[in-house]
Each structure stands twice: as structure tokens, then as C-alpha cells.
Design a protein around this motif. Structure first.
Motif, PDB file in Angstrom:
ATOM      1  N   GLY A  14       0.799  -1.226   0.000  1.00 11.96           N
ATOM      2  CA  GLY A  14       0.000   0.000   0.000  1.00 11.96           C
ATOM      3  C   GLY A  14       0.826   1.266   0.000  1.00 11.96           C
ATOM      4  O   GLY A  14       0.512   2.215  -0.722  1.00 11.96           O
ATOM      5  N   PHE A  15       1.886   1.289   0.796  1.00 13.80           N
ATOM      6  CA  PHE A  15       2.711   2.485   0.859  1.00 13.80           C
ATOM      7  C   PHE A  15       3.341   2.796  -0.493  1.00 13.80           C
ATOM      8  O   PHE A  15       3.341   3.938  -0.943  1.00 13.80           O
ATOM      9  CB  PHE A  15       3.807   2.327   1.929  1.00 13.80           C
ATOM     10  CG  PHE A  15       4.739   3.491   1.993  1.00 13.80           C
ATOM     11  CD1 PHE A  15       4.335   4.680   2.557  1.00 13.80           C
ATOM     12  CD2 PHE A  15       6.016   3.401   1.453  1.00 13.80           C
ATOM     13  CE1 PHE A  15       5.194   5.773   2.605  1.00 13.80           C
ATOM     14  CE2 PHE A  15       6.874   4.476   1.490  1.00 13.80           C
ATOM     15  CZ  PHE A  15       6.465   5.659   2.069  1.00 13.80           C
ATOM     16  N   TRP A  16       3.864   1.760  -1.152  1.00  9.56           N
ATOM     17  CA  TRP A  16       4.552   1.981  -2.430  1.00  9.56           C
ATOM     18  C   TRP A  16       3.575   2.358  -3.539  1.00  9.56           C
ATOM     19  O   TRP A  16       3.902   3.201  -4.387  1.00  9.56           O
ATOM     20  CB  TRP A  16       5.350   0.736  -2.810  1.00  9.56           C
ATOM     21  CG  TRP A  16       6.379   0.450  -1.776  1.00  9.56           C
ATOM     22  CD1 TRP A  16       6.376  -0.585  -0.889  1.00  9.56           C
ATOM     23  CD2 TRP A  16       7.530   1.248  -1.468  1.00  9.56           C
ATOM     24  NE1 TRP A  16       7.465  -0.485  -0.059  1.00  9.56           N
ATOM     25  CE2 TRP A  16       8.198   0.628  -0.381  1.00  9.56           C
ATOM     26  CE3 TRP A  16       8.069   2.410  -1.989  1.00  9.56           C
ATOM     27  CZ2 TRP A  16       9.359   1.130   0.159  1.00  9.56           C
ATOM     28  CZ3 TRP A  16       9.242   2.910  -1.437  1.00  9.56           C
ATOM     29  CH2 TRP A  16       9.863   2.274  -0.384  1.00  9.56           C
ATOM     30  N   MET A  17       2.392   1.753  -3.539  1.00 10.20           N
ATOM     31  CA  MET A  17       1.413   2.114  -4.554  1.00 10.20           C
ATOM     32  C   MET A  17       0.895   3.531  -4.319  1.00 10.20           C
ATOM     33  O   MET A  17       0.715   4.301  -5.259  1.00 10.20           O
ATOM     34  CB  MET A  17       0.252   1.116  -4.565  1.00 10.20           C
ATOM     35  CG  MET A  17       0.650  -0.303  -4.964  1.00 10.20           C
ATOM     36  SD  MET A  17       1.639  -0.438  -6.467  1.00 10.20           S
ATOM     37  CE  MET A  17       0.505   0.112  -7.694  1.00 10.20           C
ATOM     38  N   ALA A  18       0.674   3.895  -3.063  1.00 11.40           N
ATOM     39  CA  ALA A  18       0.238   5.257  -2.757  1.00 11.40           C
ATOM     40  C   ALA A  18       1.315   6.260  -3.144  1.00 11.40           C
ATOM     41  O   ALA A  18       1.009   7.355  -3.618  1.00 11.40           O
ATOM     42  CB  ALA A  18      -0.104   5.383  -1.278  1.00 11.40           C
ATOM     43  N   LEU A  19       2.567   5.898  -2.962  1.00 10.47           N
ATOM     44  CA  LEU A  19       3.668   6.771  -3.366  1.00 10.47           C
ATOM     45  C   LEU A  19       3.659   6.992  -4.879  1.00 10.47           C
ATOM     46  O   LEU A  19       3.872   8.112  -5.352  1.00 10.47           O
ATOM     47  CB  LEU A  19       4.994   6.163  -2.910  1.00 10.47           C
ATOM     48  CG  LEU A  19       6.211   7.053  -3.006  1.00 10.47           C
ATOM     49  CD1 LEU A  19       6.086   8.247  -2.069  1.00 10.47           C
ATOM     50  CD2 LEU A  19       7.457   6.248  -2.668  1.00 10.47           C
ATOM     51  N   GLY A  20       3.375   5.934  -5.637  1.00  7.76           N
ATOM     52  CA  GLY A  20       3.274   6.065  -7.094  1.00  7.76           C
ATOM     53  C   GLY A  20       2.140   6.977  -7.515  1.00  7.76           C
ATOM     54  O   GLY A  20       2.302   7.836  -8.397  1.00  7.76           O
ATOM     55  N   TYR A  21       0.986   6.826  -6.870  1.00 12.32           N
ATOM     56  CA  TYR A  21      -0.150   7.700  -7.176  1.00 12.32           C
ATOM     57  C   TYR A  21       0.136   9.137  -6.759  1.00 12.32           C
ATOM     58  O   TYR A  21      -0.257  10.071  -7.445  1.00 12.32           O
ATOM     59  CB  TYR A  21      -1.418   7.206  -6.484  1.00 12.32           C
ATOM     60  CG  TYR A  21      -2.056   6.045  -7.182  1.00 12.32           C
ATOM     61  CD1 TYR A  21      -2.667   6.202  -8.421  1.00 12.32           C
ATOM     62  CD2 TYR A  21      -2.048   4.785  -6.608  1.00 12.32           C
ATOM     63  CE1 TYR A  21      -3.252   5.137  -9.057  1.00 12.32           C
ATOM     64  CE2 TYR A  21      -2.634   3.711  -7.250  1.00 12.32           C
ATOM     65  CZ  TYR A  21      -3.234   3.893  -8.472  1.00 12.32           C
ATOM     66  OH  TYR A  21      -3.809   2.839  -9.113  1.00 12.32           O
ATOM     67  N   THR A  22       0.805   9.317  -5.633  1.00  8.30           N
ATOM     68  CA  THR A  22       1.141  10.663  -5.187  1.00  8.30           C
ATOM     69  C   THR A  22       2.118  11.321  -6.157  1.00  8.30           C
ATOM     70  O   THR A  22       1.969  12.507  -6.486  1.00  8.30           O
ATOM     71  CB  THR A  22       1.728  10.623  -3.766  1.00  8.30           C
ATOM     72  OG1 THR A  22       0.774  10.009  -2.902  1.00  8.30           O
ATOM     73  CG2 THR A  22       2.046  12.008  -3.257  1.00  8.30           C
ATOM     74  N   LEU A  23       3.102  10.575  -6.627  1.00 11.96           N
ATOM     75  CA  LEU A  23       4.039  11.112  -7.612  1.00 11.96           C
ATOM     76  C   LEU A  23       3.313  11.519  -8.894  1.00 11.96           C
ATOM     77  O   LEU A  23       3.556  12.603  -9.441  1.00 11.96           O
ATOM     78  CB  LEU A  23       5.121  10.082  -7.917  1.00 11.96           C
ATOM     79  CG  LEU A  23       6.139  10.477  -8.971  1.00 11.96           C
ATOM     80  CD1 LEU A  23       6.965  11.674  -8.497  1.00 11.96           C
ATOM     81  CD2 LEU A  23       7.043   9.313  -9.309  1.00 11.96           C
ATOM     82  N   ALA A  24       2.395  10.669  -9.353  1.00 17.64           N
ATOM     83  CA  ALA A  24       1.609  11.014 -10.545  1.00 17.64           C
ATOM     84  C   ALA A  24       0.763  12.257 -10.284  1.00 17.64           C
ATOM     85  O   ALA A  24       0.629  13.128 -11.157  1.00 17.64           O
ATOM     86  CB  ALA A  24       0.716   9.845 -10.950  1.00 17.64           C
TER      87      ALA A  24
END
Length: 124
Positions: A14-24
Motif C-alpha cells: 500500500g505504501f509503495w502504490m500510494a507513493l506512485g499515485y502521489t508522484l503522478a
């Protein structure tokens, strides 16, 4: 049970996927015309942090703008985020404990591909 799954999810993917969405979302907010995409990305990042107990539903009032926006999103960000969900889902499904988390990852692929015209709601 939802709390336990959400905590395991947060640690494993979850943390890594949320980080990807936040970067986008940050990249989309840099350009003024793509701010709606950034807002949608931040909303999905919140969902990616804590997905169990929530679901995605279509908004009936979404119009042609959502369709056009989804096509643009698909080309520039959605495809790459969906690949992240597929890779993470496969990796989680390797173990028996990770299978529910992998399935949750696969359930997030449609919203990562076409986020506009959808909203995230709590499951009763």
C-alpha cells in the motif's frame, strides 16, 4: 479482519502504490491544465493506502469530459500504474497469506486505468 488486512496491505504494497499515485498527482498538479488528474490521483493514493472496507463506484453524473480525461490519463499515467498493480499483485499471490492482498491489487486496476467519473465509498 479489515483492520488486519489493511495493516498488512500497508506494509507490503500500500505504501509503495500510494507513493506512485502521489508522484503522478504531483506531476499532474505542476501543469495547470492537468490539476483534475492530480486530484483524482491523490484520491486514489488514499484508497491505495487503506483499500479494505472501501470500494469504487461509477458516478452517474460523469459526462464526456470524464471520458476524454480518462483517455488522456490512460496514455500518460494509468497504464504505468496498472502495470505496478499487476506486478505487485503477482508478487503477493506467491504466498498463501498474500493472496487476498494480490486480489485487492487486481481489483484496483480498473480505477488506476480510468479514474475520472468514479468515486471511492465505504462498504457498510
Amino acid at each position: 479482519m479489515r483492520l488486519l488486512l489493511n495493516v498488512i496491505w500497508l506494509v507490503l504494497s500500500g505504501f509503495w502504490m500510494a507513493l506512485g499515485y502521489t508522484l503522478a498527482g504531483v506531476i499532474c498538479c505542476i501543469l495547470i491544465i492537468t490539476i483534475p488528474f492530480g486530484i483524482a490521483s491523490f484520491r486514489i493514493a488514499n484508497y491505495a493506502l487503506w483499500p479494505f472496507g472501501r470500494t469504487v463506484v461509477d458516478r452517474r453524473d460523469a459526462g464526456a469530459g470524464s471520458l476524454l480525461g480518462n483517455i488522456i490519463w490512460l496514455v500518460f499515467a494509468g497504464f504505468w500504474l496498472a502495470i505496478g498493480h499487476v506486478v505487485t499483485g503477482i508478487a503477493l499471490c506467491v504466498t498463501i497469506i498474500g493472496i487476498p492482498l494480490g486480489i485487492a491489487n487486481f481489483k484496483m486496476i480498473p480505477v488506476s486505468l480510468l479514474p475520472l467519473g468514479r468515486e471511492i465509498v465505504r462498504v457498510p
